[in-house]
Every structure is written in C-alpha cells, then in structure tokens.
Design an enzyme around this catalytic site. Structure first.
Site, PDB file in Angstrom:
ATOM      1  N   GLU A  29      -5.372  -3.738  -0.160  1.00  0.00           N
ATOM      2  CA  GLU A  29      -5.324  -4.565   1.066  1.00  0.00           C
ATOM      3  C   GLU A  29      -3.887  -4.702   1.585  1.00  0.00           C
ATOM      4  O   GLU A  29      -3.478  -5.755   2.067  1.00  0.00           O
ATOM      5  CB  GLU A  29      -5.992  -5.922   0.840  1.00  0.00           C
ATOM      6  N   HIS A  68       3.154 -13.981 -26.151  1.00  0.00           N
ATOM      7  CA  HIS A  68       2.104 -13.818 -27.170  1.00  0.00           C
ATOM      8  C   HIS A  68       2.526 -12.831 -28.264  1.00  0.00           C
ATOM      9  O   HIS A  68       1.762 -12.603 -29.205  1.00  0.00           O
ATOM     10  CB  HIS A  68       0.800 -13.325 -26.530  1.00  0.00           C
TER      11      HIS A  68
HETATM   12  C1  FAD Z   1      -8.256  -1.185  -7.444  1.00  0.00           C
HETATM   13  C2  FAD Z   1      -8.252  -0.688  -6.027  1.00  0.00           C
HETATM   14  C3  FAD Z   1      -9.285  -1.023  -5.178  1.00  0.00           C
HETATM   15  C4  FAD Z   1      -9.294  -0.559  -3.851  1.00  0.00           C
HETATM   16  N1  FAD Z   1     -10.362  -0.859  -3.026  1.00  0.00           N
HETATM   17  C5  FAD Z   1     -10.396  -0.346  -1.765  1.00  0.00           C
HETATM   18  C6  FAD Z   1     -11.531  -0.571  -0.911  1.00  0.00           C
HETATM   19  O1  FAD Z   1     -12.488  -1.265  -1.279  1.00  0.00           O
HETATM   20  N2  FAD Z   1     -11.542  -0.018   0.328  1.00  0.00           N
HETATM   21  C7  FAD Z   1     -10.509   0.745   0.800  1.00  0.00           C
HETATM   22  O2  FAD Z   1     -10.574   1.224   1.928  1.00  0.00           O
HETATM   23  N3  FAD Z   1      -9.418   0.995  -0.003  1.00  0.00           N
HETATM   24  C8  FAD Z   1      -9.343   0.471  -1.259  1.00  0.00           C
HETATM   25  N4  FAD Z   1      -8.255   0.716  -2.076  1.00  0.00           N
HETATM   26  C9  FAD Z   1      -7.175   1.561  -1.576  1.00  0.00           C
HETATM   27  C10 FAD Z   1      -5.907   0.789  -1.263  1.00  0.00           C
HETATM   28  O3  FAD Z   1      -6.092  -0.037  -0.155  1.00  0.00           O
HETATM   29  C11 FAD Z   1      -4.762   1.814  -1.071  1.00  0.00           C
HETATM   30  O4  FAD Z   1      -4.528   2.399  -2.341  1.00  0.00           O
HETATM   31  C12 FAD Z   1      -3.494   1.166  -0.539  1.00  0.00           C
HETATM   32  O5  FAD Z   1      -3.671   0.755   0.805  1.00  0.00           O
HETATM   33  C13 FAD Z   1      -2.300   2.112  -0.619  1.00  0.00           C
HETATM   34  O6  FAD Z   1      -2.591   3.367  -0.070  1.00  0.00           O
HETATM   35  P1  FAD Z   1      -2.284   4.697  -0.909  1.00  0.00           P
HETATM   36  O7  FAD Z   1      -2.861   4.559  -2.258  1.00  0.00           O
HETATM   37  O8  FAD Z   1      -2.729   5.852  -0.090  1.00  0.00           O
HETATM   38  O9  FAD Z   1      -0.717   4.723  -1.067  1.00  0.00           O
HETATM   39  P2  FAD Z   1       0.345   5.233   0.022  1.00  0.00           P
HETATM   40  O10 FAD Z   1       0.044   4.642   1.355  1.00  0.00           O
HETATM   41  O11 FAD Z   1       0.483   6.712  -0.089  1.00  0.00           O
HETATM   42  O12 FAD Z   1       1.675   4.544  -0.502  1.00  0.00           O
HETATM   43  C14 FAD Z   1       2.413   5.043  -1.611  1.00  0.00           C
HETATM   44  C15 FAD Z   1       3.660   4.176  -1.744  1.00  0.00           C
HETATM   45  O13 FAD Z   1       4.459   4.289  -0.566  1.00  0.00           O
HETATM   46  C16 FAD Z   1       4.689   2.991  -0.027  1.00  0.00           C
HETATM   47  N5  FAD Z   1       4.751   3.079   1.439  1.00  0.00           N
HETATM   48  C17 FAD Z   1       3.849   3.636   2.290  1.00  0.00           C
HETATM   49  N6  FAD Z   1       4.259   3.480   3.554  1.00  0.00           N
HETATM   50  C18 FAD Z   1       5.446   2.811   3.516  1.00  0.00           C
HETATM   51  C19 FAD Z   1       6.375   2.339   4.500  1.00  0.00           C
HETATM   52  N7  FAD Z   1       6.164   2.494   5.814  1.00  0.00           N
HETATM   53  N8  FAD Z   1       7.495   1.717   4.069  1.00  0.00           N
HETATM   54  C20 FAD Z   1       7.728   1.512   2.747  1.00  0.00           C
HETATM   55  N9  FAD Z   1       6.888   1.919   1.773  1.00  0.00           N
HETATM   56  C21 FAD Z   1       5.759   2.564   2.159  1.00  0.00           C
HETATM   57  C22 FAD Z   1       3.512   2.144  -0.500  1.00  0.00           C
HETATM   58  O14 FAD Z   1       3.810   0.767  -0.459  1.00  0.00           O
HETATM   59  C23 FAD Z   1       3.327   2.689  -1.899  1.00  0.00           C
HETATM   60  O15 FAD Z   1       4.265   2.072  -2.743  1.00  0.00           O
HETATM   61  C24 FAD Z   1      -8.222   0.252  -3.388  1.00  0.00           C
HETATM   62  C25 FAD Z   1      -7.168   0.564  -4.260  1.00  0.00           C
HETATM   63  C26 FAD Z   1      -7.179   0.119  -5.554  1.00  0.00           C
HETATM   64  C27 FAD Z   1      -6.034   0.485  -6.465  1.00  0.00           C
END
Ligand code: FAD
Length: 382
Positions: free
Chosen positions: A364, A339
């Site tokens: 999720e 675009h």
């Molecule tokens: C728009 C939005 C809506 C959401 N809605 C909900 C909701 O309704 N209910 C709810 O409970 N949560 C919700 N969440 C939360 C979401 O599920 C979490 O943000 C997600 O599970 C990641 O957890 P964190 O942010 O703590 O990241 P972290 O777990 O700290 O991860 C940080 C980074 O490290 C990586 N990582 C972590 N562990 C490992 C591993 N073992 N090996 C390799 N890489 C790893 C992850 O992939 C990520 O890249 C929402 C998030 C967003 C952004």
C-alpha cells in the site's frame, strides 16, 4: 482536545480484542507454520460483525467510523498481521471502495455478501512492471462490441486465490496514460481469470494468501465498471487512503504486542542475579519502545479521527503509515534482541512480528512512497 474513545469506539475495540486474543492469537503460530488461515476464522469474523463493521446497516454493517475501524485493525495486528491484512484488503480496499464508487445496484449485489463473508474480496493493482508506479500499469481493457476484454498480469494479490470478487485495474486507453485506467468488479470464476499462488516463500504474512493472476481475454460487460471509464486511478488511490490507515493501525498493534511481550519477559527473565527489567540499559530500550508506541498511536488515531470527520487526510494517513510501520520495525527489532536466543525462535511471537512488519513497510505504498506523498503535500509539484 478530547482523547477519550466514545462508547461505540470502545465497544468495537473490546469486541475486536476479544476475537483477536481468544481466537486469533492461539492459532497464530500454527497458521504461520502451515501457511494458511482457517476458513472458519473468516466466518467468525463475519458473525462477530467485524468484516462488515464500517458498512451502513442496510448492507449488513454497523456504520463504524474510521477510528473504530482503526481500533479493530490495531487489535487484530496485535495478534496476527496475516489476519489483519486479510481484513484490510477485504473491508477497506474492496468493500469501502465499492461503497464509495459503486452504483446502487452494485452495492446491493455485493456489499451484504462481503459483510457476511460469503464473498471474499481482493484488490488487483500491482503488476510485474508496475508496483510503486501504479499509474504505469500495462494490463489493458479493450472496448469490444459494448464489452471490455481484459489482458494482463497481476502479482502479489492478497486473498487472490480465495476471492470471489476482484477489484481489477486495467487501462482502456493507454495513450491517456493513467487517465485511461478503469476499475472493474470481476467475478473470479469467469473464464479468462486465472490464478495461482505466488512462487517462493514469503518472509512474513505466511498465513496470507498471495496470488499471481493472469487476465487472459477476460470479457466483462460495461456494468462491471466501478466508477466512470478513466476514473480507475482515482478509485485505486481512494481505496489506498482507506487501506493505508488500516496498515498503520496494524503496525501499531504489532508494536504494542512487541512492547507487551518485552515488558513481561524483562520482568521474568533473570541474569547476573537480577531481573532483566532492573538493568538500566534494558529500561532505556523499553522506554524508547514505549515512546514509539505512544507516538504511533497518536498519529494513527489522529488520522482516524480526521477521516471520521469526513476530512481529507492523505498527508496525515501517510505520516501515520510511515511512522507507525518504521516505529514497529524498531520496536520488533528491540523485542527480538531483548528476548535473547528465545527471540530468534518461533516459540515466541516476537519472531513472527519481526518478519511480518517488513511487509507493512512495503505494501500500500512503500516507506519511500509515503515520504514522496508527504513531501508533495509540503512543497507541491511543478
Ligand atoms: C505481503 C504483500 C502483500 C501485497 N498485497 C497486494 C495486494 O493485495 N494488491 C496489490 O495490488 N498489491 C499488493 N502487494 C504489492 C505491493 O503493493 C508492492 O510490492 C509495492 O507497491 C511495491 O511495488 P514493487 O514491489 O513493484 O516495488 P518497486 O515499485 O519496484 O520498488 C522497489 C524499491 O524502489 C523504491 N522506489 C520506487 N519508486 C521510487 C521513487 N520514485 N523514489 C524512491 N524510491 C522508489 C521502492 O520504495 C522500493 O524500495 C503486496 C505486497 C506484499 C509484499
């Protein structure tokens, strides 16, 4: 192998498409700018039978199969990820989880109201110190005189400020690690349930409601337990099996919307005296986008079909979520580029899709976590 949709599935698809294109798409830009979704849109989703669609008729639903539900999410995702996300949490993470784990009394008390949209659901798993590693959650549920008293903090809870019903996970016996986790059905108006909007402005899903929730001595009777004590982690993971398919289908919708917009734009826009669509490099990009969309669709529909047969589909759902969210990221990126400057402005929907899709790769279970789930199914765990 039969790739045709049944008349019932095609009917759900058509109904969801009509709602998404006539009611959601025209509002998507203003919802994104205002940071909220009009309440009447939720009411309309319920009146059109979408919110409760997969629930059995005795609870106000139509008994859709998993593929029909995926088709509904695909159509909503084509129009707007905030609206699709609202429904995935409400319907897949809360209502279907309650249907699976609830007692007869709990089902009767909540499901008809969830189907009518009188009660909105939210799913409270993530905490400041427990995201991907949800089993390490720190919220506690202390048994006290026949009740449980909950303390802790939840973040990023979609629908959290709107919800009347929260599915909350807290640990009743931290010495048992994740085996101590319990699931609770919580009336959000009880004292000790405090909520506020998440700080900061999100990259995408700006019309979604995201809450920080404090459980501050929230007292719940035993009857609020969903499943048995200590079964909460299984409850949480089973909900994610349902929800992840919804996210995968939503991502497919985003990818399809970006492809459609790109084809239209490439056929109209002229540079160097020709349509963009006549440049070989643009055709190459469009062909790659179409291949990504088709591959994502096959994976999403396969996972939906398997779930519809009642088969365990954890691996297939994770593959569908991983591939569809990453494919949609590629397609949205190409759509913005195609675009030109217009793709960089919210005058065109591809800009919003490009921002939204990152969220689908995170919630999720991030793309990393989906790879872990898939690899574990391949090589097992010592
Ligand atoms: C728009 C939005 C809506 C959401 N809605 C909900 C909701 O309704 N209910 C709810 O409970 N949560 C919700 N969440 C939360 C979401 O599920 C979490 O943000 C997600 O599970 C990641 O957890 P964190 O942010 O703590 O990241 P972290 O777990 O700290 O991860 C940080 C980074 O490290 C990586 N990582 C972590 N562990 C490992 C591993 N073992 N090996 C390799 N890489 C790893 C992850 O992939 C990520 O890249 C929402 C998030 C967003 C952004």
């Amino acid at each position: 192998m039969d790739f045709a949709l049944s008349p019932e599935q095609a009917g759900v698809q058509a109904r969801a498409r009509d709602f998404a294109q006539t009611r959601v798409a025209p509002l998507a830009r203003s919802m994104d700018e205002q940071g909220r979704m009009p309440r009447e849109l939720i009411g309309e989703m319920a009146r059109r039978g979408l919110l409760g669609g997969p629930l059995p008729p005795e609870y106000g639903g139509e008994g859709w199969d998993a593929l029909s539900l995926a088709l509904c999410y695909e159509e909503l995702g084509r129009a707007d990820s905030s609206v699709r996300g609202f429904m995935t949490v409400h319907t897949s993470l809360v209502a279907l989880c309650l249907l699976r784990w609830g007692t007869g009394e709990q089902r009767a008390a909540y499901l008809p109201r969830l189907a009518r949209g009188e009660l909105i659901g939210c799913y409270c798993l993530t905490e400041p110190n427990a995201g991907s590693d949800a089993g390490s959650l720190e919220s506690t549920a202390t048994p006290e005189g026949g009740d449980y008293v909950l303390r802790g903090e939840k973040i990023w809870i979609t629908n959290g400020n709107l919800a009347g019903l929260a599915l909350v996970f807290a640990n009743a016996d931290p010495s048992q690690k994740h085996r101590g986790i319990c699931a609770f059905l919580v009336d959000t108006h009880l004292p000790g349930f405090r909520r506020e909007p998440m700080p900061g402005r999100e990259l995408g899903h700006r019309a979604s409601d995201h809450a920080r929730i404090v459980l501050d001595g929230l007292r719940l009777p035993r009857s609020a337990l969903l499943g048995q004590p200590g079964e909460g982690f299984r409850v949480a993971m089973s909900a994610l099996d349902q929800g992840r398919l919804g996210v995968a289908a939503g991502a497919l919708g985003v990818a399809q919307a970006c492809l459609d917009a790109s084809v239209d734009f490439a056929r109209q826009r002229r540079q160097f005296g020709r349509r963009l669509a006549d440049f070989e490099m643009i055709q190459h990009d469009l062909a790659d986008m179409a291949a990504d969309v088709d591959a994502a669709r096959l994976l999403v529909y396969r996972a939906g079909w398997l779930q519809s047969q009642g088969a365990r589909a954890t691996r297939e759902v994770s593959i569908a979520k991983l591939f569809a969210t990453e494919a949609a990221g590629r397609v949205a990126g190409q759509a913005v580029l195609l675009h030109g400057g217009r793709g960089y402005s919210n005058e065109y929907p591809v800009e919003r899709h490009y921002r939204d899709i990152k969220g689908l790769q995170i919630y999720e279970g991030t793309a990393h976590i989906q790879r872990i789930v898939i690899a574990r199914e391949l090589v097992g765990k010592e």
